[in-house]
Design a protein around this motif. Structure first.
Motif, PDB file in Angstrom:
ATOM      1  N   ALA A 117       8.438  -5.524  -2.716  1.00 23.83           N
ATOM      2  CA  ALA A 117       8.617  -6.415  -3.870  1.00 23.83           C
ATOM      3  C   ALA A 117       8.601  -7.881  -3.446  1.00 23.83           C
ATOM      4  N   LYS A 118       8.636  -8.124  -2.151  1.00 24.12           N
ATOM      5  CA  LYS A 118       8.719  -9.511  -1.672  1.00 24.12           C
ATOM      6  C   LYS A 118       7.353 -10.172  -1.526  1.00 24.12           C
ATOM      7  N   VAL A 119       6.288  -9.436  -1.839  1.00 24.17           N
ATOM      8  CA  VAL A 119       4.948 -10.022  -1.714  1.00 24.17           C
ATOM      9  C   VAL A 119       4.285 -10.041  -3.095  1.00 24.17           C
ATOM     10  N   LEU A 120       3.055 -10.512  -3.110  1.00 27.84           N
ATOM     11  CA  LEU A 120       2.313 -10.643  -4.380  1.00 27.84           C
ATOM     12  C   LEU A 120       1.391  -9.440  -4.561  1.00 27.84           C
ATOM     13  N   TRP A 121       1.359  -8.897  -5.783  1.00 25.54           N
ATOM     14  CA  TRP A 121       0.453  -7.785  -6.079  1.00 25.54           C
ATOM     15  C   TRP A 121      -0.595  -8.274  -7.083  1.00 25.54           C
ATOM     16  N   VAL A 122      -1.838  -7.941  -6.796  1.00 28.20           N
ATOM     17  CA  VAL A 122      -2.916  -8.281  -7.737  1.00 28.20           C
ATOM     18  C   VAL A 122      -3.769  -7.041  -7.996  1.00 28.20           C
ATOM     19  N   ASP A 123      -4.495  -7.081  -9.101  1.00 31.07           N
ATOM     20  CA  ASP A 123      -5.479  -6.022  -9.360  1.00 31.07           C
ATOM     21  C   ASP A 123      -6.812  -6.417  -8.713  1.00 31.07           C
ATOM     22  N   SER A 124      -7.830  -5.617  -8.898  1.00 33.88           N
ATOM     23  CA  SER A 124      -9.089  -5.936  -8.200  1.00 33.88           C
ATOM     24  C   SER A 124      -9.790  -7.153  -8.793  1.00 33.88           C
ATOM     25  N   ASN A 125      -9.300  -7.633  -9.961  1.00 32.88           N
ATOM     26  CA  ASN A 125      -9.822  -8.907 -10.487  1.00 32.88           C
ATOM     27  C   ASN A 125      -9.091 -10.105  -9.896  1.00 32.88           C
ATOM     28  N   GLY A 126      -8.135  -9.823  -9.029  1.00 33.66           N
ATOM     29  CA  GLY A 126      -7.380 -10.921  -8.414  1.00 33.66           C
ATOM     30  C   GLY A 126      -6.247 -11.423  -9.286  1.00 33.66           C
ATOM     31  N   GLN A 127      -5.888 -10.679 -10.333  1.00 28.00           N
ATOM     32  CA  GLN A 127      -4.844 -11.120 -11.265  1.00 28.00           C
ATOM     33  C   GLN A 127      -3.522 -10.416 -10.989  1.00 28.00           C
ATOM     34  N   ARG A 128      -2.442 -11.172 -11.090  1.00 29.88           N
ATOM     35  CA  ARG A 128      -1.119 -10.562 -11.013  1.00 29.88           C
ATOM     36  C   ARG A 128      -0.903  -9.774 -12.310  1.00 29.88           C
TER      37      ARG A 128
END
Ligand SMILES: Cc1cc2nc3c(=O)[nH]c(=O)nc-3n(C[C@H](O)[C@H](O)[C@H](O)COP(=O)(O)OP(=O)(O)OC[C@H]3O[C@@H](n4cnc5c(N)ncnc54)[C@H](O)[C@@H]3O)c2cc1C
Length: 498
Positions: free
Chosen positions: A303-314
């Motif tokens: 949870a301490k990092v950033l998650w994005v989808d394959s479009n690069g969006q959070r």
């Protein structure tokens, strides 16, 4: 949607095993399932018969509890299990049981009631299912937890936790794992005199007109045994290890890898549907977020990092409820998401996880580069969009407030130190939400809503009666199994002895 388009597919899993990672995966949880026992050849001869009052098929939490309760009521009870030991999902589960009005809640000062739980179930799509069953579960789930903690002495943690979208703490957690509960009900069943037959896979129902009269089963040597029973309880678990049944009943999850018990190939359900039992289900599964580098709930899913989808969006609060995020990711076209680490977050990982990450890079499940754009591009993610997302995320982290998804400040850490790492994540099933339609006596219904004589069911094989498509909250699967097992066993015994 085909298997190739999914985030974490059987094909990828096979490649992973080919890459030598098999040893990393718990044997019972992963790998190839035994083939569904092929339909019995009509030339095969039954070599042995076994007579009993109550026959239970399947040795998970549902089946063992049902058998123990049937034997406690005085029925001569036999349980058959196709694997050499109790190897269902109940033996692998984390051990959360959902319920209201329990002694543990009272001890923790939590004011709760079955009425309040019923309102929650109805708000989680329970209103689209049989009201009586929602009410039954709300009223009896707490009682099951009290039975486990009280009469059976199962150790539970004192802390009762919040799960799903609920606001009341109702997640009761076994001290170590669900094995605590399975051990206790197994001891209970032995004490009550249940006979266990292992390596014995039910193949087809024995019918006497429209009544179920037992099953024909096959042992490990291929010998056919006919079990003649006054009442039969099907507790054979879900069918996540049967790709054809997933394609048929849960096509959104075709090709998604699974961690359920090895024996969950669905023939216990198929054999009843073949005889006119009704199917109820709405295409959903139980599952978790998964990382192809590590089995189970990988600690790389941080949870301490950033998650994005394959479009690069959070797309969500990385520290949110994982079941909720599971459904969101499961509906992405590729069923993938990506965790973006910077070097400082990698430095903070324990050595074991650093080694996992290195292995993931060599296997193509992660990439490392000087810029986030390049690391994302290497993983098939829109790098420019991801860089913009990271810049916005870092600005929120610097300000200490996640204005987008309200992640807790503790987990909102700027990710600025090159190199950057991008790790592929996906989803993994832990159960199927569909199966026999049962009434609140746990009799199996036919397509006209009539009970099929002498046929009961308990556990995941009939959980579509209680769960619509999304999981109401972590802990509902186990408690459905143990509660339905308690009542199916007692009811079948009463009918057998009447
Ligand atoms: C990794 C994991 C973690 C989980 N954690 C949780 C949790 O913390 N809380 C929660 O509520 N739920 C959890 N779940 C879901 C939960 O474990 C299941 O819903 C529940 O255990 C199902 O119980 P069951 O008795 O119906 O089936 P199972 O425990 O799967 O048992 C079914 C048994 O039937 C046997 N069988 C199948 N076919 C035949 C046949 N033809 N003849 C004879 N035997 C047969 C199988 O081998 C198996 O032993 C988890 C699931 C997984 C996979």
């Amino acid at each position: 949607m085909t298997a190739q388009h999914k985030g974490f597919t059987r094909r990828q899993f096979t490649e992973l095993i080919g890459g030598g990672a098999l040893a990393l995966f718990a044997g019972a949880a992963m790998g190839c399932a035994p083939k569904d026992n092929a339909a019995r050849n009509s030339n095969d001869k039954v070599s042995k018969t076994v007579d009993c009052d109550v026959l239970v098929v399947g040795g998970g939490g549902a089946g063992v509890t049902a058998a123990g309760k049937a034997a406690e009521a005085g029925a001569n009870t036999v349980l058959i299990e196709k694997m050499p030991y109790l190897a269902g999902s109940s033996s692998l589960a984390l051990g959360t049981f959902y319920g209201a009005g329990t002694q543990l809640q009272k001890a923790a000062g939590i004011d709760d009631s079955p009425e309040s739980l019923l309102a929650y179930f109805l708000s989680r799509n329970g209103d689209k299912l049989d009201y009586d069953m929602q009410k039954f579960c709300a009223e009896h789930f707490g009682e099951t937890i009290d039975w486990l903690t009280g009469e059976l002495g199962v150790p539970f943690k004192d802390k009762v936790s919040i799960k799903g979208k609920d606001t009341v703490p109702r997640g009761h957690n076994c001290a170590t794992s669900a094995f605590d509960a399975l051990n206790a009900v197994t001891k209970f069943a032995h004490e009550k005199g249940v006979t266990f037959h292992f390596n014995m896979g039910a193949q087809e129902l024995v019918m006497n007109g429209d009544e179920v009269a037992g099953v024909i089963a096959k042992d490990a040597q291929g010998t056919l045994v006919q079990y003649n029973a006054k009442q039969t309880i099907m507790a054979s678990g879900g069918f996540c290890r049967n790709p054809d049944m997933i394609d048929q009943y849960m096509p959104d999850y075709s090709g998604v890898y699974t961690e359920v018990g090895m024996g969950l190939t669905g023939e216990g359900l198929r054999m009843g549907l073949d005889k006119g039992a009704a199917y109820v289900g709405h295409g959903g599964t139980n599952g978790i977020l998964a990382c192809p580098i590590d089995a189970g709930q990988s600690k790389l899913i941080s949870a301490k990092v950033l998650w994005v989808d394959s479009n690069g969006q959070r797309f969500n609060n990385e520290g949110g409820q994982t079941h909720e995020i599971y459904y969101q990711v499961a509906h992405f076209p590729d069923q993938k998401f990506f965790a973006i680490y910077d070097q400082s977050q990698v430095d903070a990982l324990p050595d074991k996880l650093k080694a996992s990450l290195t292995r993931g890079i060599s296997q193509g499940f992660a990439a490392k580069a000087d810029t986030v754009e390049d690391a994302c591009t290497a993983m098939g993610v829109n790098g420019d969009a991801a860089a913009a997302t990271l810049a916005a995320y870092n600005a929120m982290a610097a300000a200490g407030v996640d204005t987008q998804f309200k992640k807790k400040a503790d987990n909102l850490i700027p990710l600025t130190q090159a190199p950057f790492y991008v790790i592929q994540m996906g989803v993994c099933t832990h159960g199927s939400f569909g199966g026999y339609h049962v009434n609140t006596d746990f009799q199996v219904l036919d397509n006209d809503g009539k009970a099929i004589p002498r046929f009961y069911s308990a556990g995941e094989v009939c959980c579509g009666t209680f769960i619509y498509d999304d999981y109401p909250a972590g802990g509902c699967g186990l408690n459905w199994s143990y509660t339905s097992g308690r009542f199916a066993g007692a009811n079948a015994a009463a009918a057998a002895l009447a």
